[in-house]
Design a protein around this motif. Structure first.
Motif, PDB file in Angstrom:
ATOM      1  N   ALA A  53      -3.887  -6.053 -10.949  1.00 37.88           N
ATOM      2  CA  ALA A  53      -4.557  -6.910  -9.973  1.00 37.88           C
ATOM      3  C   ALA A  53      -4.596  -6.158  -8.660  1.00 37.88           C
ATOM      4  N   GLY A  54      -5.548  -6.508  -7.831  1.00 36.06           N
ATOM      5  CA  GLY A  54      -5.653  -5.821  -6.557  1.00 36.06           C
ATOM      6  C   GLY A  54      -6.504  -6.579  -5.566  1.00 36.06           C
ATOM      7  N   LEU A  55      -6.510  -6.041  -4.369  1.00 36.38           N
ATOM      8  CA  LEU A  55      -7.308  -6.584  -3.283  1.00 36.38           C
ATOM      9  C   LEU A  55      -8.559  -5.728  -3.142  1.00 36.38           C
ATOM     10  N   THR A  56      -9.646  -6.334  -2.703  1.00 37.01           N
ATOM     11  CA  THR A  56     -10.876  -5.564  -2.526  1.00 37.01           C
ATOM     12  C   THR A  56     -10.999  -5.013  -1.113  1.00 37.01           C
ATOM     13  N   VAL A  57     -10.054  -5.352  -0.252  1.00 33.11           N
ATOM     14  CA  VAL A  57     -10.001  -4.783   1.096  1.00 33.11           C
ATOM     15  C   VAL A  57      -8.598  -4.249   1.314  1.00 33.11           C
ATOM     16  N   GLY A  58      -8.487  -3.305   2.205  1.00 31.00           N
ATOM     17  CA  GLY A  58      -7.174  -2.726   2.484  1.00 31.00           C
ATOM     18  C   GLY A  58      -6.856  -1.611   1.512  1.00 31.00           C
ATOM     19  N   PRO A  59      -5.625  -1.117   1.582  1.00 31.29           N
ATOM     20  CA  PRO A  59      -5.233  -0.002   0.710  1.00 31.29           C
ATOM     21  C   PRO A  59      -5.343  -0.386  -0.764  1.00 31.29           C
ATOM     22  N   GLY A  60      -5.903   0.500  -1.540  1.00 29.79           N
ATOM     23  CA  GLY A  60      -6.055   0.266  -2.970  1.00 29.79           C
ATOM     24  C   GLY A  60      -5.016   1.034  -3.761  1.00 29.79           C
ATOM     25  N   ILE A  61      -5.166   0.975  -5.052  1.00 27.13           N
ATOM     26  CA  ILE A  61      -4.217   1.635  -5.944  1.00 27.13           C
ATOM     27  C   ILE A  61      -4.259   3.151  -5.766  1.00 27.13           C
ATOM     28  N   ALA A  62      -5.412   3.704  -5.421  1.00 27.19           N
ATOM     29  CA  ALA A  62      -5.498   5.156  -5.244  1.00 27.19           C
ATOM     30  C   ALA A  62      -4.547   5.624  -4.145  1.00 27.19           C
ATOM     31  N   GLN A  63      -4.473   4.876  -3.043  1.00 23.22           N
ATOM     32  CA  GLN A  63      -3.555   5.247  -1.967  1.00 23.22           C
ATOM     33  C   GLN A  63      -2.109   5.156  -2.430  1.00 23.22           C
ATOM     34  N   ALA A  64      -1.785   4.121  -3.197  1.00 23.85           N
ATOM     35  CA  ALA A  64      -0.420   3.970  -3.705  1.00 23.85           C
ATOM     36  C   ALA A  64      -0.069   5.101  -4.672  1.00 23.85           C
ATOM     37  N   LEU A  65      -1.036   5.487  -5.495  1.00 22.21           N
ATOM     38  CA  LEU A  65      -0.797   6.580  -6.442  1.00 22.21           C
ATOM     39  C   LEU A  65      -0.638   7.916  -5.718  1.00 22.21           C
ATOM     40  N   ARG A  66      -1.419   8.117  -4.663  1.00 24.66           N
ATOM     41  CA  ARG A  66      -1.260   9.342  -3.869  1.00 24.66           C
ATOM     42  C   ARG A  66       0.117   9.371  -3.212  1.00 24.66           C
ATOM     43  N   ALA A  67       0.535   8.259  -2.636  1.00 26.84           N
ATOM     44  CA  ALA A  67       1.843   8.184  -1.976  1.00 26.84           C
ATOM     45  C   ALA A  67       2.978   8.460  -2.961  1.00 26.84           C
ATOM     46  N   ALA A  68       2.786   8.080  -4.224  1.00 24.21           N
ATOM     47  CA  ALA A  68       3.807   8.305  -5.251  1.00 24.21           C
ATOM     48  C   ALA A  68       3.699   9.703  -5.869  1.00 24.21           C
ATOM     49  N   GLY A  69       2.727  10.484  -5.414  1.00 21.81           N
ATOM     50  CA  GLY A  69       2.552  11.836  -5.946  1.00 21.81           C
ATOM     51  C   GLY A  69       1.896  11.883  -7.316  1.00 21.81           C
ATOM     52  N   LEU A  70       1.244  10.787  -7.727  1.00 18.38           N
ATOM     53  CA  LEU A  70       0.618  10.728  -9.048  1.00 18.38           C
ATOM     54  C   LEU A  70      -0.874  11.041  -9.017  1.00 18.38           C
ATOM     55  N   LEU A  71      -1.426  11.163  -7.825  1.00 19.93           N
ATOM     56  CA  LEU A  71      -2.850  11.400  -7.684  1.00 19.93           C
ATOM     57  C   LEU A  71      -3.036  12.382  -6.541  1.00 19.93           C
ATOM     58  N   GLY A  72      -3.680  13.476  -6.837  1.00 21.19           N
ATOM     59  CA  GLY A  72      -3.922  14.487  -5.813  1.00 21.19           C
ATOM     60  C   GLY A  72      -5.158  14.186  -5.004  1.00 21.19           C
ATOM     61  N   ASP A  73      -5.323  14.927  -3.937  1.00 23.24           N
ATOM     62  CA  ASP A  73      -6.506  14.763  -3.102  1.00 23.24           C
ATOM     63  C   ASP A  73      -7.780  15.191  -3.812  1.00 23.24           C
ATOM     64  N   ASP A  74      -7.628  15.929  -4.914  1.00 26.26           N
ATOM     65  CA  ASP A  74      -8.788  16.398  -5.662  1.00 26.26           C
ATOM     66  C   ASP A  74      -9.235  15.395  -6.726  1.00 26.26           C
ATOM     67  N   ALA A  75      -8.654  14.191  -6.727  1.00 18.36           N
ATOM     68  CA  ALA A  75      -9.017  13.175  -7.723  1.00 18.36           C
ATOM     69  C   ALA A  75     -10.489  12.810  -7.582  1.00 18.36           C
ATOM     70  N   PRO A  76     -11.120  12.469  -8.688  1.00 17.69           N
ATOM     71  CA  PRO A  76     -12.554  12.140  -8.646  1.00 17.69           C
ATOM     72  C   PRO A  76     -12.836  10.945  -7.735  1.00 17.69           C
TER      73      PRO A  76
END
Length: 161
Positions: A53-76
């Motif tokens: 589940a998520g919000l359509t405004v504000g930080p999304g899952i991509a930001q959370a995954l980046r913060a956890a080191g699971l998603l790089g800046d080169d993600a699609p």
């Protein structure tokens, strides 16, 4: 060709979000839920469990995954949600490509979104029944577990977003 099932629409004035989530769990429903119109909250449900589940405004899952080191800046970037979208495409690609460690981050993100759903308000909702989303093969959480964790946030005096 079979027509898609008709969406279920209503208002949290008649069925508060807590009751709605529990009804979806009891019925072992699958599909996509949207609560609200101006700042909608969405959830993917599979066989009565929450997938994400998520919000359509504000930080999304991509930001959370980046913060956890699971998603790089080169993600699609084409998989990131746009214009009130959701994170299903990104999460499905990551899960199916074997990225490990998604579970705790997605669970926390889902708890936060359900917390927002449970904030008393009067909003319209739409539940579009359908098949389980592919992400459900990799991630899903018992509805009551997520509801309980979201309710715990109320008990800890968490400020509303």
């Amino acid at each position: 060709m079979d027509a898609a099932p008709a969406p279920v629409v209503g208002s949290t004035a008649q069925m508060p979000a807590l009751e709605l989530l529990r009804a979806l769990a009891r019925a072992r429903s699958s599909g996509l839920l949207r609560i609200g119109t101006a700042r909608p909250i969405w959830a993917a449900v599979a066989d009565g469990d929450l997938v994400v589940a998520g919000l359509t405004v504000g930080p999304g899952i991509a930001q959370a995954l980046r913060a956890a080191g699971l998603l790089g800046d080169d993600a699609p970037r084409d998989l990131a949600p746009r214009g009130g979208g959701h994170d299903l495409a990104l999460l499905t690609q990551l899960a199916e490509s074997g990225v490990t460690g998604l579970g705790p981050v997605v669970r926390d993100h889902t708890v936060d979104a359900v917390f927002q759903m449970l904030v008393p308000s009067v909003e319209d909702y739409t539940f579009q029944p359908g098949p389980s989303v592919p992400l459900a093969r990799h991630l899903h959480y018992p509805m009551e577990e997520i509801i309980g964790a979201a309710q715990d946030l109320f008990g800890r005096g968490r400020l509303f977003k």
